[in-house]
Write a protein that holds these residues in place. Structure first.
Motif, PDB file in Angstrom:
ATOM      1  N   THR A   1       0.961  -1.093   0.000  1.00  0.00           N
ATOM      2  CA  THR A   1       0.131   0.010   0.160  1.00  0.00           C
ATOM      3  C   THR A   1       0.795   1.208   0.048  1.00  0.00           C
ATOM      4  OG1 THR A   1      -0.279   0.085   2.473  1.00  0.00           O
ATOM      5  CG2 THR A   1      -1.832  -1.382   1.295  1.00  0.00           C
ATOM      6  N   GLU A   2       0.391   2.393   0.077  1.00  0.00           N
ATOM      7  CA  GLU A   2       1.116   3.531  -0.009  1.00  0.00           C
ATOM      8  C   GLU A   2       1.848   3.525   1.305  1.00  0.00           C
ATOM      9  OE1 GLU A   2      -2.556   4.774   2.390  1.00  0.00           O
ATOM     10  OE2 GLU A   2      -2.133   3.444   0.691  1.00  0.00           O
ATOM     11  N   ASP A   3       3.093   4.418   1.117  1.00  0.00           N
ATOM     12  CA  ASP A   3       4.020   4.985   2.458  1.00  0.00           C
ATOM     13  C   ASP A   3       3.145   5.585   3.467  1.00  0.00           C
ATOM     14  OD1 ASP A   3       6.003   3.593   1.058  1.00  0.00           O
ATOM     15  OD2 ASP A   3       7.197   5.381   0.236  1.00  0.00           O
ATOM     16  N   HIS A   4       3.525   5.281   4.722  1.00  0.00           N
ATOM     17  CA  HIS A   4       2.810   5.964   5.672  1.00  0.00           C
ATOM     18  C   HIS A   4       3.889   6.984   6.369  1.00  0.00           C
ATOM     19  CE1 HIS A   4      -0.666   3.513   4.604  1.00  0.00           C
ATOM     20  NE2 HIS A   4      -1.223   4.002   5.406  1.00  0.00           N
ATOM     21  N   PRO A   5       3.280   7.952   7.205  1.00  0.00           N
ATOM     22  CA  PRO A   5       4.248   8.713   8.171  1.00  0.00           C
ATOM     23  C   PRO A   5       4.545   7.886   9.167  1.00  0.00           C
ATOM     24  CG  PRO A   5       2.010   9.562   8.063  1.00  0.00           C
ATOM     25  CD  PRO A   5       1.984   8.495   7.154  1.00  0.00           C
ATOM     26  N   LEU A   6       5.773   8.314   9.634  1.00  0.00           N
ATOM     27  CA  LEU A   6       6.574   7.626  10.902  1.00  0.00           C
ATOM     28  C   LEU A   6       5.328   7.717  12.183  1.00  0.00           C
ATOM     29  CD1 LEU A   6      10.218   8.804  10.769  1.00  0.00           C
ATOM     30  CD2 LEU A   6       9.143   6.613   9.803  1.00  0.00           C
ATOM     31  N   GLU A   7       4.681   8.707  12.254  1.00  0.00           N
ATOM     32  CA  GLU A   7       3.847   8.883  13.425  1.00  0.00           C
ATOM     33  C   GLU A   7       2.532   7.969  13.211  1.00  0.00           C
ATOM     34  OE1 GLU A   7       4.391  13.193  12.132  1.00  0.00           O
ATOM     35  OE2 GLU A   7       4.430  11.376  11.161  1.00  0.00           O
ATOM     36  N   TYR A   8       2.513   7.160  12.081  1.00  0.00           N
ATOM     37  CA  TYR A   8       1.304   6.232  11.784  1.00  0.00           C
ATOM     38  C   TYR A   8       1.601   5.013  12.853  1.00  0.00           C
ATOM     39  CZ  TYR A   8      -3.057   4.996   9.529  1.00  0.00           C
ATOM     40  OH  TYR A   8      -4.228   4.746   9.202  1.00  0.00           O
ATOM     41  N   GLU A   9       2.584   4.863  13.236  1.00  0.00           N
ATOM     42  CA  GLU A   9       3.187   3.624  14.199  1.00  0.00           C
ATOM     43  C   GLU A   9       2.414   3.708  15.555  1.00  0.00           C
ATOM     44  OE1 GLU A   9       6.764   3.278  16.625  1.00  0.00           O
ATOM     45  OE2 GLU A   9       7.368   4.890  15.706  1.00  0.00           O
ATOM     46  N   ASP A  10       1.713   4.994  16.095  1.00  0.00           N
ATOM     47  CA  ASP A  10       1.092   5.198  17.265  1.00  0.00           C
ATOM     48  C   ASP A  10      -0.540   5.515  16.910  1.00  0.00           C
ATOM     49  OD1 ASP A  10       3.217   4.983  18.701  1.00  0.00           O
ATOM     50  OD2 ASP A  10       3.706   7.404  18.526  1.00  0.00           O
ATOM     51  N   PHE A  11      -0.922   5.438  15.643  1.00  0.00           N
ATOM     52  CA  PHE A  11      -2.206   5.702  15.374  1.00  0.00           C
ATOM     53  C   PHE A  11      -3.086   4.210  15.727  1.00  0.00           C
ATOM     54  CE2 PHE A  11      -5.969   5.405  12.771  1.00  0.00           C
ATOM     55  CZ  PHE A  11      -6.847   6.732  12.939  1.00  0.00           C
ATOM     56  N   GLU A  12      -4.263   4.830  16.470  1.00  0.00           N
ATOM     57  CA  GLU A  12      -5.174   3.745  16.999  1.00  0.00           C
ATOM     58  C   GLU A  12      -6.313   4.749  17.056  1.00  0.00           C
ATOM     59  OE1 GLU A  12      -4.154   0.552  19.611  1.00  0.00           O
ATOM     60  OE2 GLU A  12      -5.501   1.550  21.076  1.00  0.00           O
ATOM     61  N   GLY A  13      -7.456   4.171  16.295  1.00  0.00           N
ATOM     62  CA  GLY A  13      -8.699   4.732  16.505  1.00  0.00           C
ATOM     63  C   GLY A  13      -9.839   4.590  15.270  1.00  0.00           C
ATOM     64  N   VAL A  14     -10.641   5.409  15.081  1.00  0.00           N
ATOM     65  CA  VAL A  14     -11.656   5.110  13.964  1.00  0.00           C
ATOM     66  C   VAL A  14     -11.580   6.094  12.774  1.00  0.00           C
ATOM     67  CG1 VAL A  14     -14.271   5.193  13.304  1.00  0.00           C
ATOM     68  CG2 VAL A  14     -13.378   4.324  15.688  1.00  0.00           C
ATOM     69  N   ILE A  15     -11.345   5.617  11.672  1.00  0.00           N
ATOM     70  CA  ILE A  15     -11.347   6.442  10.383  1.00  0.00           C
ATOM     71  C   ILE A  15     -12.641   6.697  10.072  1.00  0.00           C
ATOM     72  CG2 ILE A  15     -10.525   6.535   8.374  1.00  0.00           C
ATOM     73  CD1 ILE A  15      -8.064   4.580   9.141  1.00  0.00           C
ATOM     74  N   PRO A  16     -13.221   7.897  10.044  1.00  0.00           N
ATOM     75  CA  PRO A  16     -14.718   7.979   9.556  1.00  0.00           C
ATOM     76  C   PRO A  16     -15.142   7.296   8.386  1.00  0.00           C
ATOM     77  CG  PRO A  16     -13.504  10.098   9.988  1.00  0.00           C
ATOM     78  CD  PRO A  16     -12.482   9.069   9.896  1.00  0.00           C
ATOM     79  N   ARG A  17     -16.359   6.715   8.239  1.00  0.00           N
ATOM     80  CA  ARG A  17     -16.972   6.307   7.195  1.00  0.00           C
ATOM     81  C   ARG A  17     -16.899   7.288   5.933  1.00  0.00           C
ATOM     82  NH1 ARG A  17     -21.709   2.101   7.705  1.00  0.00           N
ATOM     83  NH2 ARG A  17     -20.454   1.861   9.482  1.00  0.00           N
ATOM     84  N   GLY A  18     -16.625   6.713   4.917  1.00  0.00           N
ATOM     85  CA  GLY A  18     -16.359   7.492   3.636  1.00  0.00           C
ATOM     86  C   GLY A  18     -15.265   8.038   3.347  1.00  0.00           C
ATOM     87  N   GLU A  19     -14.339   8.049   4.357  1.00  0.00           N
ATOM     88  CA  GLU A  19     -12.819   8.328   4.095  1.00  0.00           C
ATOM     89  C   GLU A  19     -12.282   7.029   3.918  1.00  0.00           C
ATOM     90  OE1 GLU A  19     -10.641  11.056   4.483  1.00  0.00           O
ATOM     91  OE2 GLU A  19     -12.297  12.061   4.356  1.00  0.00           O
ATOM     92  N   TYR A  20     -11.257   7.300   2.988  1.00  0.00           N
ATOM     93  CA  TYR A  20     -10.125   6.081   2.625  1.00  0.00           C
ATOM     94  C   TYR A  20      -9.859   5.228   3.883  1.00  0.00           C
ATOM     95  CZ  TYR A  20      -6.429   3.697   0.514  1.00  0.00           C
ATOM     96  OH  TYR A  20      -5.244   2.420   0.274  1.00  0.00           O
ATOM     97  N   GLY A  21     -10.028   3.928   3.831  1.00  0.00           N
ATOM     98  CA  GLY A  21      -9.802   2.871   4.870  1.00  0.00           C
ATOM     99  C   GLY A  21     -10.661   3.225   6.077  1.00  0.00           C
ATOM    100  N   GLY A  22     -11.949   3.814   5.847  1.00  0.00           N
ATOM    101  CA  GLY A  22     -12.941   3.851   6.922  1.00  0.00           C
ATOM    102  C   GLY A  22     -13.240   2.533   7.809  1.00  0.00           C
ATOM    103  N   GLY A  23     -12.882   2.832   9.062  1.00  0.00           N
ATOM    104  CA  GLY A  23     -13.101   1.687   9.986  1.00  0.00           C
ATOM    105  C   GLY A  23     -12.138   1.687  11.202  1.00  0.00           C
ATOM    106  N   THR A  24     -12.006   0.921  12.054  1.00  0.00           N
ATOM    107  CA  THR A  24     -11.341   0.802  13.232  1.00  0.00           C
ATOM    108  C   THR A  24      -9.949   0.370  13.214  1.00  0.00           C
ATOM    109  OG1 THR A  24     -13.414   0.637  14.279  1.00  0.00           O
ATOM    110  CG2 THR A  24     -11.462   0.268  15.800  1.00  0.00           C
ATOM    111  N   VAL A  25      -8.938   0.811  14.034  1.00  0.00           N
ATOM    112  CA  VAL A  25      -7.470   0.415  13.786  1.00  0.00           C
ATOM    113  C   VAL A  25      -6.961   0.260  15.357  1.00  0.00           C
ATOM    114  CG1 VAL A  25      -5.124   1.113  12.991  1.00  0.00           C
ATOM    115  CG2 VAL A  25      -7.312   1.724  11.598  1.00  0.00           C
ATOM    116  N   ILE A  26      -6.226  -0.770  15.540  1.00  0.00           N
ATOM    117  CA  ILE A  26      -5.597  -0.782  16.821  1.00  0.00           C
ATOM    118  C   ILE A  26      -3.932  -1.342  16.336  1.00  0.00           C
ATOM    119  CG2 ILE A  26      -7.542  -1.316  18.163  1.00  0.00           C
ATOM    120  CD1 ILE A  26      -6.462  -4.603  18.178  1.00  0.00           C
ATOM    121  N   VAL A  27      -3.320  -0.975  17.361  1.00  0.00           N
ATOM    122  CA  VAL A  27      -1.809  -1.454  17.192  1.00  0.00           C
ATOM    123  C   VAL A  27      -1.489  -2.684  17.877  1.00  0.00           C
ATOM    124  CG1 VAL A  27       0.602  -0.717  17.971  1.00  0.00           C
ATOM    125  CG2 VAL A  27      -1.193   0.952  17.275  1.00  0.00           C
TER     126      VAL A  27
END
Length: 193
Positions: free
Chosen positions: A77-103
Motif C-alpha cells: 500500500t502507500e507509504d505512511h508517515p512515521l507517526e502512524y506507528e502510534d495511530f489507533e482509532g476510528v477512520i470515519p466512514r466515507g474516508e479512505y480505509g474507513g474503519g477501526t484500527v488498533i496497534v
C-alpha cells in the motif's frame, strides 16, 4: 510535504480523519515496525517497516504468523508517515480505509539482507530488488522474517525456520488486544462513537 507521502495525503481529508499528516521526519535509532489490525471494508492486518523517513506498508489479509510454514500474502500500500506507528482509532466512514484500527504489535527490527557473497545490502535497495530479510523485536512478533515479491506487486511474508519452529499462528483479530491501549477493536470503536 514529503514526495514519498504524496499518495498518502492524496487519499485523505485531514479535516475529517485523525490520522497523522506526517510532520515528523526524525528517523534516529533502530528502525521501527508496527502491525495494526484494520477493520475496514475487509478485516486485515497492516504490516509497516520504517525505511528512512516513512513506513513502507503492506496489507496482510490473514495477518503475520510466527509459524515458519505459514506463507502470508502481503500487498503493498502507500507509504505512511512515521507517526502512524502510534495511530489507533476510528477512520470515519466515507474516508479512505474507513474503519477501526488498533496497534496489535510494535517494536524495532534489524535489517539482515545480504547479497550472494554474504555482503550486507542496503535495506531499501533489498526491498526494491524484491527480497528483504529482517529480525523483528516486537512485543508479540520476534525472530527472522522475509518479504519476497513473487508476482508483479504481490509479496509473501514468511517467518524463517530458526530455533523453535512451533509458533501460535495469527490471533483472532476480533479478540486481539492492542499493545498500545490494551483494548480490542470493538472497545476502540465504542469509545469513539
Amino acid at each position: 510535504m514529503s514526495e514519498r507521502l504524496k499518495d498518502y495525503h492524496g487519499k485523505r481529508d485531514f479535516g475529517r480523519t485523525r490520522e497523522p499528516e506526517g510532520r515528523r521526519t526524525d528517523a534516529e535509532g533502530a528502525p521501527r515496525f508496527v502491525v495494526q489490525i484494520h477493520d475496514a471494508s475487509t478485516m486485515h492486518f497492516d504490516f509497516r517497516l520504517q525505511v528512512g523517513e516513512v513506513l513502507k506498508s503492506w496489507s496482510v489479509p490473514k495477518g503475520p504468523s510466527d509459524v515458519p510454514k505459514d506463507k502470508r500474502l502481503a500487498v503493498p500500500t502507500e507509504d505512511h508517515p512515521l507517526e502512524y506507528e502510534d495511530f489507533e482509532g476510528v477512520i470515519p466512514r466515507g474516508e479512505y480505509g474507513g474503519g477501526t484500527v488498533i496497534v496489535w504489535d510494535r517494536g524495532t527490527y534489524e535489517p539482515l539482507s545480504h547479497d550472494r557473497k554474504g555482503r550486507p545490502v542496503d535495506f531499501a535497495q533489498s526491498l526494491e530488488q524484491g527480497h528483504a530479510t529482517f529480525r523483528l523485536r516486537g512485543t508479540k512478533l520476534r525472530g527472522t522474517y522475509a518479504l519476497t515479491r513473487f508476482r508483479e506487486d504481490n509479496w509473501l511474508l514468511v517467518k524463517t525456520a530458526e530455533g523453535r519452529a512451533n509458533g501460535h499462528g495469527t490471533p483472532d483479530p476480533r479478540r486481539a488486544r492492542s499493545v498500545r491501549s490494551g483494548r480490542t477493536l470493538a472497545q476502540v470503536a465504542d469509545a469513539e462513537t
